[in-house]
Scaffold this motif. Structure first.
Motif, mmCIF file in Angstrom:
data_model
loop_
_atom_site.group_PDB
_atom_site.id
_atom_site.type_symbol
_atom_site.label_atom_id
_atom_site.label_comp_id
_atom_site.label_asym_id
_atom_site.label_seq_id
_atom_site.Cartn_x
_atom_site.Cartn_y
_atom_site.Cartn_z
ATOM 1 N N GLY A 173 19.575 -4.481 9.041
ATOM 2 C CA GLY A 173 18.193 -4.043 8.900
ATOM 3 C C GLY A 173 17.477 -3.826 10.210
ATOM 4 O O GLY A 173 16.292 -3.468 10.207
ATOM 5 N N LYS A 185 15.866 -2.114 13.218
ATOM 6 C CA LYS A 185 15.315 -0.762 13.295
ATOM 7 C C LYS A 185 15.233 -0.242 14.727
ATOM 8 O O LYS A 185 15.332 0.959 14.962
ATOM 9 N N ARG A 244 14.672 -7.342 12.581
ATOM 10 C CA ARG A 244 14.616 -6.688 11.268
ATOM 11 C C ARG A 244 13.239 -6.099 10.973
ATOM 12 O O ARG A 244 13.106 -5.221 10.132
#
Length: 273
Positions: A172, A174, A256
């Motif tokens: 997750g 980014k 995340r």
């Protein structure tokens, strides 16, 4: 902690602006990053009958002679701002930013701090706080004029655009992430604590670096004497040389959560000095 008190008068009084990570960000100098709110309420006072209230010309002040009250529309609730920041610091936060990581040191010479991530919805001015995390900053506290080796963390507002680490990116993540075995912290920390694992996860703070590159990038736009390699990284249970360190689970949560689409920045400095 005793040596912190010996360093309390080292701040300079000046103001300057610099471009950081492609954004022109002004670093506060000689002025506290945080403006503590005054205690008590601040309401407009209403005059009573002894201090200026007037009677109508039609006669005594009775219920029959009072004008009907005007209807007042419900006022919209005031937007929630990030507490403790001065107006000057708030103005440095880009208008498109929707994630602000606030690092607050105990004082100008302390290496203990707390971290809160504030977020807001698109088009909203209402900032919502997340959880509070304990952190460490540089051994000698904070400075508005950071130089290599001064053992102080640079205070100011900086963008967060790049991450990396010795371990793979948590699911997750980014931010652009450089998984690289060169993220190795050798030796011991300022107080002799082992540094193993400190660079398992890092997020580059865009102080004297080129945004959009790996945290390992060695370019120093303002010169090597101004230091660099200032990161968020895994805590090693002691003060840092200039970085901000947090527990591994917090670093994974930040990786995340921080989202380039929300233009995250970090606001960091002492609570008061």
């Amino acid at each position: 902690m005793a040596r912190h008190a010996q360093n309390r008068a080292r701040m300079s009084l000046s103001r300057r602006s610099k471009a950081v990570g492609g954004l022109a960000l002004t670093t506060l100098v000689g002025t506290a990053l945080w403006a503590w709110p005054a205690s008590g309420d601040d309401h407009d006072s209403l005059a009573d009958g002894k201090n200026g209230a007037t009677k109508t010309a039609a006669g005594p002040d009775t219920a029959q002679n009072r004008p009907a009250p005007k209807s007042v529309p419900n006022a919209a609730p005031a937007a929630r701002s990030i507490p403790g920041l001065s107006d000057a610091v708030r103005k440095q936060i880009p208008s498109g930013t929707r994630q602000v990581l606030v690092v607050t040191g105990e004082d100008g010479d302390s290496y203990e701090s707390r971290v809160i991530l504030y977020t807001r919805a698109k088009g909203s001015d209402d900032w919502q706080p997340g959880r509070t995390w304990a952190a460490h900053n540089a051994a000698h506290g904070w400075t508005d004029d950071h130089h290599y080796g001064d053992l102080r963390s640079p205070q100011g507002v900086y963008t967060l655009t790049d991450a990396g680490g010795r371990l793979p990116a948590p699911g997750g993540t980014k931010l652009p992430y450089d998984h690289n075995r060169s993220f190795v912290a050798n030796g011991t920390g300022v107080e002799g604590e082992p540094l193993a694992g400190a660079f398992d996860y890092v997020i580059a703070i865009n102080y004297n670096r080129v945004a959009g590159t790996s945290p390992l990038d060695q370019q120093r736009p303002d010169g090597a004497h101004k230091g660099g390699g200032v990161w968020l990284h895994v805590d090693h249970d002691g003060p840092t040389q200039g970085c901000v360190s947090l527990k591994p689970d917090v670093m994974r949560e930040l990786l995340r959560t921080l989202d380039p689409a929300q233009h995250p920045v970090i606001v960091m400095g002492p609570a008061r000095y």
